[in-house]
Scaffold this motif. Sequence first.
Motif: not given
Length: 674
Positions: A48, A53, A59, A61, A118
């Motif tokens: 992602t 986000c 996610v 990253v 997140i």
Amino acid sequence: MSNLNTDIRFLKGVGEKRAEKLYSMGIDTFGALLRFYPRAYQDLSKITKIFDCVRGEKVCVKAKVTTPVKEQYIRQNMTVYRFDVSDDSGVLSVTVFNNKFLANSLKVDREYLFYGKISENSFSLSMSSPEILGTSAMGIRPVYSTASGITSKMIEKMVKPLLLGDIGEDTLPLSVRESYKLCDLKTALLNIHFPKSTEALQVAKRRLVFEELFILQTGLMLLKGKKKANTDFIVKYDFSSEFQNLLPFKMTNAQTTAINDCIKDMSSGRAMNRLIEGDVGSGKTAVAVSLMYTMAKNGFQSVLMAPTEILAEQHFKTVSGLLENSGLNYCLLTGSTTKSNKEKIKLALKNGDIDIAIGTHALISDDVEFNNLGLVITDEQHRFGVGQRAKLAGKGEKPHTLVMSATPIPRTLGLIIYGDLDISIINEYPKGRQQIESYLVTSKLRQRVYGYIKKHLDEGRQGYIVCPLVEESEDTPLISAERYYNSLKSGKFKDYRVGLLHGKMNSKEKETVMHKFKDGEIQLLICTTVIEVGIDVPNATIMVIENAERFGLSQLHQLRGRIGRGSFKSTCIFISDLTSGSTAERLNVIKSSTDGFKIADEDLKLRGPGDFLGNRQHGLPQLKIADISSDIDILRLSGMAAANLLEKDPKLKAEDCIPLRKEIISLYIKLNEN
Ligand code: ADP
Ligand code: MG
């Protein structure tokens, strides 16, 4: 030579200590490790962008560390490390707790994968305690169940090399794989541990779930078809039509069929092992008595075992009524049989003077002996453990066993739950039964409901009000039977004879109340689900169930089965203030159907198989990957596949069935251990 059976402690990197831990996790061989499937996955295949986000989402990253790691001592045992990372779309701040080693190993300007959630409660985008991995780790990664000293990563490392070696032969015959479009074993194992893609994982999972349920069902089908144990209790003459003459009614066709099924079993020279599934009120007791009658006339003893004293007594009365002038001897043995009586009965059972014994679990106490016990019937068996049944069966030399259940089981689950029992179904009600009218109302209508109950009572009928709990706790708005009883007795129904029955009363008290109700002394019985099983009071024509949403569908069906047992029209009123959602949907099903099998199917659809599987000791091995609630379609398909295969190859003799046969043999061993 396959190394699948090699002890796990011989795997590279596994020492004695680690092996002990692996054993305790059920991983004892190379093969078991291969079949130790991940419990979840980390999806590091989809990256992602930081810009995309969303707070609260998990996610992965891929970003460069852009600032040196800042260390902040908070208090003892709490040091925080902070740094920023960025990709070409934005910046994310990352927090790591207490992991100095990790913090020190991070290099500014190098790219890593950050897998985590997140944070929801911060202004800037941030991620706290992410998993940090090198970029080569991209992909879907397995997460295994762990134990102290065994991490998921360790298992990952151990499995990897095994997958490259010998994984054994495919347990699913090619024909089955082709018909049901299932991948081969190698593909399945590779992708269940290290999926190439989400799609590949799904394909692998489907195949392994199918395989597991297929093996289980093939095994159970074989078990059922297996030659049964020989027995000396052979019925030579069928006395069921003679018994019919003692009855005040004519047996229904379904009853007759069930009786014939049993007599056929019992004449075969092999021990019967059968289940009669008959909806509430379908007349199972008469079937049981007919069979015991035939046994007695053939010179063998029988027992009929009920889960409660009230039921045992009720059966005893039925039997007494029917067999009074038959010349047969029968007895009742329960926990409250007096000591001297019990001694007499025990002696008579041992001598063979008693043909038919009715009772509770007192019948299986160790000191009760029989002369020639040929038939063991357990009624409403969901209250009896398998162990108790086995104990009773152990009283004779391979007696015939019959189990009677009033809980219709969805067909798809029947085989799984009842394993090796043959099944007869009574799907017909005695003639002249009135359909029960059912209503679903909210508590606003309660006063009208009371009026309606009174109408029934004034006509000479009786009724039940069922509540879900005995005692009220402060935080539940539920109506408790006890308080309810007190308020009705001195209020709305003060001119009526009201009784109370609940599970916390001792069995003497319960019986006293039940007798009063049966004798008509009590007109309205406030009760909990203790009345659920088997009670037969034909004069009871109205039932009100409070907080109906608290009960399972099959349970409501059982409860409702207590009325509509005579020639009077009966009414069941479900009270619930839940008017929408799946619960309301459930109540609508019960309102509009009285077909127990249909209700069971709906219950299965709406609530999953827990209710059916949960309350019994089915003694099946634990499933590794299949989940009967969510994999019901595959359960059905694999059942079909199993039946088809056995029809073509009943002994699994074909070359490509050899691995399957081996698997099933080891499954039997597990079944026997349970
Ligand atoms: P269940 O299957 O729920 O155990 P029971 O054996 O208690 O049902 O039978 C319910 C009632 O139906 C009893 O009162 C019984 O006498 C009556 N009954 C059973 N079979 C018949 C029949 N063939 N015709 C009429 N009444 C019957
Ligand atoms: Mg019954």
